[in-house]
Write a protein that holds these residues in place. Structure first.
Motif, PDB file in Angstrom:
ATOM      1  N   ASP A  93      -9.538  -1.033   0.732  1.00 16.81           N
ATOM      2  CA  ASP A  93      -9.373  -0.861  -0.716  1.00 16.81           C
ATOM      3  C   ASP A  93      -7.996  -1.393  -1.093  1.00 16.81           C
ATOM      4  O   ASP A  93      -6.977  -0.765  -0.804  1.00 16.81           O
ATOM      5  CB  ASP A  93      -9.497   0.617  -1.089  1.00 16.81           C
ATOM      6  CG  ASP A  93      -9.334   0.840  -2.597  1.00 16.81           C
ATOM      7  OD1 ASP A  93      -9.074  -0.140  -3.318  1.00 16.81           O
ATOM      8  OD2 ASP A  93      -9.479   1.992  -3.044  1.00 16.81           O
ATOM      9  N   CYS A 131      -5.772   1.087  -3.769  1.00 17.95           N
ATOM     10  CA  CYS A 131      -6.244   2.396  -3.289  1.00 17.95           C
ATOM     11  C   CYS A 131      -5.759   3.563  -4.129  1.00 17.95           C
ATOM     12  O   CYS A 131      -6.327   4.649  -4.066  1.00 17.95           O
ATOM     13  CB  CYS A 131      -5.869   2.605  -1.823  1.00 17.95           C
ATOM     14  SG  CYS A 131      -4.122   2.920  -1.553  1.00 17.95           S
ATOM     15  N   PHE A 188     -11.168   6.225  -2.319  1.00 18.36           N
ATOM     16  CA  PHE A 188     -12.199   5.479  -1.575  1.00 18.36           C
ATOM     17  C   PHE A 188     -11.991   5.568  -0.057  1.00 18.36           C
ATOM     18  O   PHE A 188     -12.921   5.935   0.670  1.00 18.36           O
ATOM     19  CB  PHE A 188     -12.247   4.006  -2.010  1.00 18.36           C
ATOM     20  CG  PHE A 188     -13.134   3.730  -3.193  1.00 18.36           C
ATOM     21  CD1 PHE A 188     -14.475   4.103  -3.177  1.00 18.36           C
ATOM     22  CD2 PHE A 188     -12.653   3.084  -4.317  1.00 18.36           C
ATOM     23  CE1 PHE A 188     -15.308   3.834  -4.256  1.00 18.36           C
ATOM     24  CE2 PHE A 188     -13.476   2.820  -5.404  1.00 18.36           C
ATOM     25  CZ  PHE A 188     -14.799   3.194  -5.380  1.00 18.36           C
ATOM     26  N   GLY A 235      -6.076   1.159   3.186  1.00 21.19           N
ATOM     27  CA  GLY A 235      -5.808   1.292   1.756  1.00 21.19           C
ATOM     28  C   GLY A 235      -4.475   0.662   1.425  1.00 21.19           C
ATOM     29  O   GLY A 235      -3.466   0.963   2.060  1.00 21.19           O
ATOM     30  N   SER A 280     -13.448  -1.086  -4.189  1.00 22.22           N
ATOM     31  CA  SER A 280     -12.214  -0.799  -4.926  1.00 22.22           C
ATOM     32  C   SER A 280     -12.462  -0.540  -6.412  1.00 22.22           C
ATOM     33  O   SER A 280     -13.507  -0.885  -6.967  1.00 22.22           O
ATOM     34  CB  SER A 280     -11.241  -1.974  -4.759  1.00 22.22           C
ATOM     35  OG  SER A 280      -9.939  -1.580  -5.127  1.00 22.22           O
TER      36      SER A 280
END
Length: 387
Positions: free
Chosen positions: A197, A200, A205, A259, A304
Motif C-alpha cells: 500500500d 498506507c 490495509f 506500507g 490502496s
C-alpha cells in the motif's frame, strides 16, 4: 438453543462479501437487502458473528417486522412485540437510532419517542411494574423503516465493529477497517502473494491483510455490549468462542506486506497501530513517496486508498499524483493494482482504463474501486503446493 434472525449491516455495494463471510461461518442467509444481510443463528452465533465478521458494521438481533403508515400503527406494532423475551426488568433500553427511507413516517425523533413509549407500555403490563430502574445491562434499540415496513432490532455490538481496538492514531481521510477488509476480500490476494500500500496512512490495509494472513479474528481484542446479556447469552459461550478464535491464530507465518507513506509521522502511527493489532512483525512500513516505489518480484498486489482531493488546494495536485501512480504501476512486472478513490479522472491520469470498476459508497461519498488486473502467476508444481 433458540434461533434468532440476525442482521449484519455493511457497506453499500459489498453485501456479497459480507454474505460470503456469514456463509463461511456456517449460518443460513435468509435475506439480502441494500447494505444489510440477514441470517439465522443461535446465541452462540451472536458471539461468533461479532468476533469473526470482518466486513459487517454491527450485529443486530431482530425483534420483529410489521407495516406502519401512522404513528398509531407504529405504537401498536411495537407494543405487540415480546420485549420481555429480550429485555429483563432491570434492563436499560432506549432507541439509539431510527432510520426512515421512502416511508410515510420520517421524523427520527418522533419515531424514537413513540417506540420507547410503546416498549414501556408493553413491559409495564408483562412485568406488572409502573417504573423501570434501568440500572442493568444495556439493550440499545435500532429501528429501520423502508417503504413503510418497520424492522425492529436490538444492537448486540455496541461500538461499531470497525473499531477493532488497534487504531488509536489515524491519518486524515482514513478508510474504515471493515471497508478495507471487504476490499481486500474482493481481490484474489492471498497471504503467499506480495501486498503493498503506497498510501498506507494509519496502516489499515496492511494491518487488515496481516490479520487475515495470521487468522486473527477482528473482534478478539474488544468488548461487545451483549456480553452483559446473561438472560440471553450464557457467559460461557463468549469464553468458548474467544478460545475458538485464539486457537485459530498463527502469527509465525511468512508474508510480504508493505506500507509506504510520504509522511514520517503517519508511518510512525501506522507502526504503533500494527503493534496494537499484534501484526507489526508481519508488515514493513517505510517513509517513501509513490514515485519511489519499485519491487523486483513479479505478481504482487497494490491495494490502496490514494488521496481524493476533497479539499480544493489538494485538487490541483491530483493529476500529477495519479500520473505518478500510473508510472509506478507500469514499472512493476505483472502486478495487479486496486485503488479506491472518488477522483473521477483517476483512469485518465493513470494512463490506463481499469479492467473492472465497482461503485462503492464510503459513508455518503461515492467512490470507485478501480481494478487493474495483472496476469496470474504460473501454477506451482504439486510438491510446492503441498509444501
Amino acid at each position: 438453543m433458540q434461533n434468532y434472525q440476525l442482521t449484519a449491516p455493511c457497506h453499500f455495494g459489498l453485501e456479497a462479501v459480507c454474505k460470503r463471510e456469514i456463509y463461511d461461518l456456517g449460518y443460513e442467509i435468509t435475506k439480502v437487502e441494500d447494505g444489510r444481510v440477514t441470517f439465522a443463528a443461535d446465541a452462540e452465533g451472536i458471539c461468533r458473528a461479532n468476533i469473526f465478521l470482518r466486513t459487517a458494521e454491527r450485529v443486530l438481533l431482530e425483534v420483529g417486522r410489521f407495516r406502519a403508515t401512522t404513528f398509531d400503527e407504529l405504537f401498536e406494532g411495537i407494543k405487540a412485540l415480546p420485549w420481555e423475551n429480550y429485555i429483563p426488568k432491570d434492563g436499560k433500553f432506549w432507541v439509539t437510532k431510527a432510520t426512515s427511507i421512502k416511508s410515510k413516517l420520517f421524523s427520527p425523533s418522533d419515531i424514537q419517542s413513540i417506540v420507547k413509549k410503546a416498549m414501556v407500555e408493553r413491559m409495564k403490563r408483562e412485568y406488572d411494574l409502573t417504573w423501570f430502574p434501568e440500572d442493568g445491562a444495556s439493550y440499545p434499540v435500532r429501528i429501520f423503516l423502508m417503504k413503510d415496513e418497520v424492522t425492529v432490532t436490538i444492537d448486540t455490538t455496541g461500538e461499531s465493529l470497525h473499531k477493532r481496538g488497534y487504531r488509536k492514531m489515524t491519518s486524515k481521510a482514513p478508510i474504515t477497517e471493515t471497508l478495507a477488509a471487504a476490499l481486500i476480500m474482493l481481490t484474489p490476494w492471498h497471504a503467499d502473494r506480495i501486498l503493498v500500500d503506497p498510501f498506507c496512512g494509519s496502516g489499515t490495509f496492511p494491518i487488515e491483510a496481516a490479520m487475515m494472513a495470521a487468522n486473527i479474528a477482528p473482534g478478539l481484542n474488544r468488548e461487545f455490549i451483549s456480553e452483559e446479556w446473561t438472560n440471553l447469552i450464557p457467559k460461557q459461550l463468549w469464553y468458548d468462542v474467544i478460545e475458538e478464535a485464539n486457537d485459530m491464530v498463527h502469527t509465525d507465518i511468512k508474508v510480504d506486506i508493505q506500507g509506504y507513506d510520504i509522511d514520517a509521522d503517519v508511518v510512525k502511527a501506522a507502526r504503533e497501530n500494527a503493534k496494537r493489532a499484534g501484526v507489526d512483525h508481519l508488515i514493513h512500513f517505510q517513509q517513501r513517496a509513490v514515485a519511489d516505489m519499485h519491487h523486483p518480484k513479479k505478481y504482487g498486489f497494490i491495494i490502496s486508498n490514494p488521496p481524493y482531493g476533497e479539499r480544493l488546494e489538494e485538487k490541483e495536485n491530483l493529476p500529477e499524483l495519479y500520473r505518478q501512480i500510473g508510472e509506478m504501476y507500469r514499472g512493476l512486472d505483472a502486478w495487479s493494482m486496486y485503488l479506491i478513490t472518488s477522483y473521477e479522472q483517476a483512469q485518465q491520469y493513470i494512463g490506463r482504463k481499469a479492467d473492472k470498476n465497482r461503485k462503492i459508497y464510503n459513508g455518503m461519498l461515492k467512490t470507485y474501486f478501480y481494478q487493474f488486473l495483472g496476469p496470474k502467476p504460473p501454477k506451482r508444481r504439486n510438491n510446492e503446493e503441498s509444501h
